[in-house]
Scaffold this motif. Sequence first.
Motif, short mmCIF file in Angstrom:
data_model
loop_
_atom_site.label_atom_id
_atom_site.label_comp_id
_atom_site.label_asym_id
_atom_site.label_seq_id
_atom_site.Cartn_x
_atom_site.Cartn_y
_atom_site.Cartn_z
N PRO A 145 -11.72 9.31 -0.29
CA PRO A 145 -10.44 8.70 -0.70
C PRO A 145 -9.60 8.30 0.51
O PRO A 145 -8.66 8.98 0.91
N ASN A 146 -10.00 7.18 1.13
CA ASN A 146 -9.29 6.71 2.32
C ASN A 146 -7.82 6.44 2.00
O ASN A 146 -7.48 5.96 0.92
N PHE A 163 3.99 -6.91 -7.93
CA PHE A 163 3.19 -7.17 -6.74
C PHE A 163 3.59 -6.20 -5.64
O PHE A 163 4.72 -5.68 -5.61
N GLY A 164 2.68 -5.98 -4.71
CA GLY A 164 2.96 -5.15 -3.54
C GLY A 164 2.00 -5.50 -2.43
O GLY A 164 1.02 -6.24 -2.62
N ARG A 165 2.29 -4.99 -1.23
CA ARG A 165 1.42 -5.16 -0.07
C ARG A 165 0.70 -3.85 0.19
O ARG A 165 1.34 -2.80 0.32
N VAL A 166 -0.62 -3.91 0.26
CA VAL A 166 -1.45 -2.71 0.42
C VAL A 166 -2.03 -2.71 1.83
O VAL A 166 -2.67 -3.69 2.24
N ARG A 167 -1.78 -1.63 2.58
CA ARG A 167 -2.35 -1.47 3.92
C ARG A 167 -3.47 -0.44 3.84
O ARG A 167 -3.26 0.69 3.39
N LEU A 168 -4.65 -0.86 4.31
CA LEU A 168 -5.84 -0.02 4.24
C LEU A 168 -6.32 0.28 5.64
O LEU A 168 -6.36 -0.61 6.50
N ILE A 169 -6.67 1.55 5.90
CA ILE A 169 -7.13 1.96 7.22
C ILE A 169 -8.33 1.13 7.63
O ILE A 169 -9.26 0.93 6.86
#
Length: 401
Positions: free
Chosen positions: A256-257, A307-313
């Motif tokens: 689960p990053n 809506f949203g902004r998703v930041r992923l490692i």
Amino acid sequence: MSATEQSTRSAGIADTRSPLRLSPVLIILAALLSGCEEKQAPQAAAPPAPPVTVAQPVKRTVTDWDEFTGRFDAVQQVQVRPRVGGFITAVEFRDGAFVKEGDLLYLIDARPFEAVATQAEGQLSDARAKVELAKRDLERGLALVQTSAVSEQLVDQRRQALQAAYAAVTQAEGSLKAAQLNVEFTHVTAPISGRVSRHLVDLGNLVQGSEGNSTLLTSIVTLDPIYVYFDIDEATYIKYNKLWFEGKRPSSRDTPNPVQVSLTGETKPSRNGTINFLDNQLDVSTGTLRGRAVIPNTDLSILPGQFGRVRLIASAPYEALLVPDTAIATDQSRKILFVVKDDNTVEAKAVVLGPLDEGLRVIREGLKPEDRVVVDGLQRVRVGAKVTPHEAKPAPAGGKT
């Protein structure tokens, strides 16, 4: 007048106009002018070197993040439909309210179903009475067959009659249970806890049950936690796979990053969550892979459809040099930093930029840890010119790992 006198006067006039008679005046004027020229004006003092603020790059451990556009969706969403048909006799909820599982939403006229249930109860009682009669008949037959008063065939017939009576009881019990369920289904309750929509059917309307095209009454969605779906482009997916094979980043399918989410209008992430789903194939029409993260929503402020902004490692932690984003200048297609050398002259260095990290810009190439970077006063510097550097306060050294 004689010719001799005229000649003498002419000679005198000629002598008066001759340059030889004016030369003393010219000599004096020339001497005065040359004296003025020899007096030199005092030379203007050179302007002082302009002041600038300099700072060394911040060195800390950072992690790269990729950003995607996401849309929120409910973890559970239910369309509330009646399981039996009939007339609506009551609407028991407020539009848009939060309801709990089991709360009453609609009432349907139950009288027809209650009548069927009463009839089923009577049929069950009749079947049970027939069982008792068949039991007694069989008991008598078994006693009489010992004295050969009745035949074995008659006893077998009475045994079969008892079994049929038991079957009739089971059938009547099933009919009664079905009738009781229909009575229960006239109370339309919330199947899950969540926020209910508006009521779509008013009091007194006839609705269809599950045996036909059932009527939509309302809908309910859960809000905490909430899903956010986003699409990963093919190049990014390949990059993540490469990092996974190299052991630099765990796969989101198995781990689960973490993700960070910012809502519309926010300049930095305000929510944290984890990846809990990646699709099994890329969308052939868009070349993207659908991903999903789960986000806590304890204040219930996020609604499905936002809506949203998703930041992923996007990388393993690494050591990086960072400078304020305002210190970066543009020279045509290059990004440059102005660096003050030991002799206080300015040098321009071309750099390769990385992502922003807590307000500072990562510099991937072109900068050394000991460089003194101009962070304030860029408009006053020229390459090769001297400046008066002043040290800036050091930036905080904390960072994400």
